[in-house]
Design a protein around this motif. Sequence first.
Motif, PDB file in Angstrom:
ATOM      1  N   ARG A 157       0.838  -1.197   0.000  1.00 48.60           N
ATOM      2  CA  ARG A 157       0.000   0.000   0.000  1.00 48.60           C
ATOM      3  C   ARG A 157       0.878   1.254   0.000  1.00 48.60           C
ATOM      4  N   GLU A 158       0.454   2.265  -0.739  1.00 47.24           N
ATOM      5  CA  GLU A 158       1.154   3.540  -0.753  1.00 47.24           C
ATOM      6  C   GLU A 158       0.123   4.653  -0.746  1.00 47.24           C
ATOM      7  N   GLN A 159       0.135   5.450   0.325  1.00 46.66           N
ATOM      8  CA  GLN A 159      -0.748   6.598   0.460  1.00 46.66           C
ATOM      9  C   GLN A 159      -2.212   6.214   0.294  1.00 46.66           C
ATOM     10  N   GLY A 160      -2.599   5.148   0.866  1.00 45.63           N
ATOM     11  CA  GLY A 160      -3.994   4.743   0.881  1.00 45.63           C
ATOM     12  C   GLY A 160      -4.478   4.095  -0.384  1.00 45.63           C
ATOM     13  N   VAL A 161      -3.626   3.853  -1.357  1.00 48.20           N
ATOM     14  CA  VAL A 161      -4.027   3.224  -2.617  1.00 48.20           C
ATOM     15  C   VAL A 161      -3.382   1.861  -2.703  1.00 48.20           C
ATOM     16  N   LEU A 162      -4.167   0.857  -2.990  1.00 46.78           N
ATOM     17  CA  LEU A 162      -3.665  -0.506  -3.066  1.00 46.78           C
ATOM     18  C   LEU A 162      -3.080  -0.752  -4.442  1.00 46.78           C
ATOM     19  N   LYS A 163      -1.772  -1.028  -4.491  1.00 42.30           N
ATOM     20  CA  LYS A 163      -1.081  -1.250  -5.758  1.00 42.30           C
ATOM     21  C   LYS A 163      -0.972  -2.740  -6.014  1.00 42.30           C
ATOM     22  N   ARG A 164      -1.969  -3.298  -6.643  1.00 50.76           N
ATOM     23  CA  ARG A 164      -1.918  -4.721  -6.949  1.00 50.76           C
ATOM     24  C   ARG A 164      -1.096  -4.953  -8.210  1.00 50.76           C
ATOM     25  N   PRO A 165      -0.445  -6.075  -8.308  1.00 50.31           N
ATOM     26  CA  PRO A 165       0.297  -6.371  -9.539  1.00 50.31           C
ATOM     27  C   PRO A 165      -0.655  -6.411 -10.733  1.00 50.31           C
ATOM     28  N   ALA A 166      -0.132  -5.968 -11.888  1.00 51.75           N
ATOM     29  CA  ALA A 166      -0.943  -5.991 -13.109  1.00 51.75           C
ATOM     30  C   ALA A 166      -1.340  -7.425 -13.438  1.00 51.75           C
ATOM     31  N   PRO A 167      -2.606  -7.645 -13.790  1.00 45.56           N
ATOM     32  CA  PRO A 167      -3.036  -9.013 -14.108  1.00 45.56           C
ATOM     33  C   PRO A 167      -2.321  -9.543 -15.338  1.00 45.56           C
ATOM     34  N   GLU A 168      -2.139 -10.822 -15.365  1.00 46.70           N
ATOM     35  CA  GLU A 168      -1.483 -11.466 -16.497  1.00 46.70           C
ATOM     36  C   GLU A 168      -2.390 -11.385 -17.719  1.00 46.70           C
ATOM     37  N   PRO A 169      -1.913 -10.824 -18.851  1.00 45.88           N
ATOM     38  CA  PRO A 169      -2.778 -10.717 -20.030  1.00 45.88           C
ATOM     39  C   PRO A 169      -3.131 -12.087 -20.587  1.00 45.88           C
ATOM     40  N   THR A 170      -4.301 -12.159 -21.201  1.00 48.92           N
ATOM     41  CA  THR A 170      -4.736 -13.409 -21.809  1.00 48.92           C
ATOM     42  C   THR A 170      -4.020 -13.612 -23.148  1.00 48.92           C
ATOM     43  N   GLU A 171      -4.169 -14.792 -23.694  1.00 54.20           N
ATOM     44  CA  GLU A 171      -3.503 -15.104 -24.957  1.00 54.20           C
ATOM     45  C   GLU A 171      -4.024 -14.208 -26.085  1.00 54.20           C
ATOM     46  N   PHE A 172      -5.325 -13.928 -26.087  1.00 53.20           N
ATOM     47  CA  PHE A 172      -5.874 -13.062 -27.129  1.00 53.20           C
ATOM     48  C   PHE A 172      -5.381 -11.631 -26.971  1.00 53.20           C
ATOM     49  N   GLU A 173      -5.225 -11.158 -25.738  1.00 51.36           N
ATOM     50  CA  GLU A 173      -4.707  -9.811 -25.511  1.00 51.36           C
ATOM     51  C   GLU A 173      -3.261  -9.703 -25.991  1.00 51.36           C
ATOM     52  N   ARG A 174      -2.481 -10.763 -25.815  1.00 52.59           N
ATOM     53  CA  ARG A 174      -1.104 -10.758 -26.329  1.00 52.59           C
ATOM     54  C   ARG A 174      -1.109 -10.741 -27.863  1.00 52.59           C
ATOM     55  N   TYR A 175      -1.981 -11.533 -28.438  1.00 56.47           N
ATOM     56  CA  TYR A 175      -2.077 -11.604 -29.898  1.00 56.47           C
ATOM     57  C   TYR A 175      -2.452 -10.243 -30.478  1.00 56.47           C
ATOM     58  N   ALA A 176      -3.475  -9.588 -29.888  1.00 51.96           N
ATOM     59  CA  ALA A 176      -3.885  -8.268 -30.366  1.00 51.96           C
ATOM     60  C   ALA A 176      -2.791  -7.239 -30.112  1.00 51.96           C
ATOM     61  N   GLY A 177      -2.057  -7.374 -28.999  1.00 55.55           N
ATOM     62  CA  GLY A 177      -0.967  -6.450 -28.711  1.00 55.55           C
ATOM     63  C   GLY A 177       0.155  -6.542 -29.722  1.00 55.55           C
ATOM     64  N   ARG A 178       0.467  -7.747 -30.156  1.00 54.38           N
ATOM     65  CA  ARG A 178       1.519  -7.905 -31.170  1.00 54.38           C
ATOM     66  C   ARG A 178       1.089  -7.285 -32.494  1.00 54.38           C
ATOM     67  N   LEU A 179      -0.191  -7.447 -32.849  1.00 58.68           N
ATOM     68  CA  LEU A 179      -0.676  -6.827 -34.082  1.00 58.68           C
ATOM     69  C   LEU A 179      -0.674  -5.312 -33.970  1.00 58.68           C
ATOM     70  N   ALA A 180      -1.039  -4.796 -32.790  1.00 58.44           N
ATOM     71  CA  ALA A 180      -1.046  -3.341 -32.599  1.00 58.44           C
ATOM     72  C   ALA A 180       0.359  -2.776 -32.636  1.00 58.44           C
ATOM     73  N   ALA A 181       1.348  -3.559 -32.126  1.00 61.96           N
ATOM     74  CA  ALA A 181       2.740  -3.093 -32.154  1.00 61.96           C
ATOM     75  C   ALA A 181       3.250  -2.985 -33.575  1.00 61.96           C
ATOM     76  N   GLY A 182       2.738  -3.809 -34.472  1.00 62.04           N
ATOM     77  CA  GLY A 182       3.060  -3.701 -35.881  1.00 62.04           C
ATOM     78  C   GLY A 182       4.508  -3.887 -36.221  1.00 62.04           C
ATOM     79  N   GLY A 183       5.173  -4.840 -35.560  1.00 60.93           N
ATOM     80  CA  GLY A 183       6.571  -5.096 -35.878  1.00 60.93           C
ATOM     81  C   GLY A 183       7.530  -4.089 -35.282  1.00 60.93           C
ATOM     82  N   ARG A 184       7.065  -3.288 -34.293  1.00 63.30           N
ATOM     83  CA  ARG A 184       7.957  -2.337 -33.654  1.00 63.30           C
ATOM     84  C   ARG A 184       9.115  -3.047 -32.986  1.00 63.30           C
ATOM     85  N   LEU A 185      10.273  -2.383 -32.941  1.00 60.80           N
ATOM     86  CA  LEU A 185      11.466  -2.992 -32.376  1.00 60.80           C
ATOM     87  C   LEU A 185      11.255  -3.287 -30.899  1.00 60.80           C
TER      88      LEU A 185
END
Length: 645
Positions: free
Chosen positions: A82-110
């Motif tokens: 906790r920091e200053q009254g806000v709970l900082k939970r770890p980012a949830p693990e992305p699903t396989e489809f979210e990774r797939y869409a993320g790679r397409l959105a990145a468009g071959g970026r380095l």
Amino acid sequence: MPLHPSARPLLNWCFGALLAFSSAGVFSQSTQDSARLQVSGPVRLQSGGVAAGMGAKDKEMTPEKGVRGRLETRETAEIRVREQGVLKRPAPEPTEFERYAGRLAAGGRLQLPGDPEPALSRFGANMLWSAEDQSGAEETLQVPDDYVLGPGDELQIDIWGSVDASLTLTVSRGGAIVLPRIGQVQVGGVRFGDVAKLLKQRTAQSFRQFDLSVSMGTLRSMRVFVTGFVQRPGLHMVPSLASLSHALAAAGGPTQIGSFRNVQLRRGGALIETVDLYELLLRGQSSVERRLQSGDVLHVPSVGPQVAVIGSVQSPAVFELKGGETVEDLLRMAGGFNPVADRETAVVLSLDRQVPVRELRWPKDLKSVLQAGEVLQVASLSGVQRAAMAQSKRVRVEGEVKRPGDYVLPAGATLRDALQAAGGLTAQAFPFGAELNREALRRQQVEHYDRALRELETEFARAAVTRKERIGPPADGESPKQTSEQLRLIERLRQVQPTGRLVMRLSPESTELPALALEDGDRLLVPARPQVVNVFGSVPNAGSFAHTADSYLGTYLARAGGMTRGGDATQMFVLRADGSVTSNRMLNSSWWKGHALEQLPALPGDTVFVPEELDRIKLSQELKDWAQILSSFGLGAVALKNLTQ
């Protein structure tokens, strides 16, 4: 003093009772704290380092070590970050489809080493459930008039006039409060908007000339079950004014595979309502914020079919389909096009091996429907514009045109397009003498020109060595002076550089340029009509002479005094204004025959050049052919003049 044997059972019973009462007290205190703190919703920090709302039996031991080497529970691990009254939970693990869409959105970026794998977040995941501390939420809620009082609610009553009193009363389990000197008043089941009138009526039975006001203090808590795919399923204590979103927030919101569009509210075992949270997130519809009752069950099933929208939209994300959504609906969910979006076409990327990519055109295909797993990609006009600019031609137009300057022309533009952009030719323009200089051609000419000079220098050196090795005097009267002249000639040739001129071979009477395709960086110079003919080289009176109609090149050679004794008539040539070269070698069928060049009609801007005779030893004829050097490497009249100085 040793104990009597008969006293041991009594002593053991006392110790057991003491231990039982101590345990009961701790359990009771823990339960009260849990009930009190769970009213605020999400996890609260306790003095003992244990999250409120979680009993001892709910603790799960994790292999992570605590601050002092103790094993932490899942709850205390969350509290520690906790920091200053806000709970900082770890980012949830992305699903396989979210990774797939993320790679397409990145468009071959380095992707650099250590960078997180690109993933496209689902819509609403970071909007509704920001993990902010919900403590004190019941204190900020506005109590509506239709709120029904019940056991545990706290009323703050102020009376003034003939009697003064400030009372804080809690509704009992029987639904009543007790007013001093008035007695018990039944308020359970009464609307908050009517309780002041009820209390006035009861108080008026004992007092006169008074006034009274009622406000809500601490609200009662109620139990709500949240089940399904949420972060913390189970029983949660929420304020009595809590709505559906409060209960979901207390449970941490849906997980990565929890549905946003099919949240089910059950009461008494019956399905009361199915809530679509997109209505709240996209349209601000408060109707989905149904008031809960104690004992309600919220169930979050698994997520439905998902698609993604990427590219030039305001908010690229993964969206859950409820059924029947069109491409137009998805674009609206993504915030619409951004300012640089291509508003004519888009593509759909599919996992279907038969049709992996298909094109959509606006507005014809706005009503089409995407299938689960497909990705809608909206192209950016900025990228298209950059590609178009990369294919555009930057051209400089100078000389006798109406608007000289630099112009950017589209791919496929020609010389005529460049002249049109520059406003066309002036009345003094001489299209036959137009000079088109091309950078790519210049670099090629420089490379070949340097190679030719090296070969010429090598030929001169080889000839000199051969003569020195001969016995007796040189056959052709070779002298050191002749060798030094050859070296000076090489040096003068090195000082002259090709211009990259492209010879267009126009007719002297031409009034326009050919439709020759342009290249990036081209320079077009349209000169004024020249009035002279130049004569340079081995002549007594080199210079420029006024051009007259129906004259011949021999006329101007004669005006220059004719050739000197050292002139080489066989190598004499004329450089035309269009960059073309004609020599005696080209006109005569025999090497030593005649002076056909002198019989050619003279054209404005002609330059006649008479080379010196270098020597009479057999040299490479290709290198000795000045006409070919001039035509191959784009050396102009200025270069010829420099060579004779």
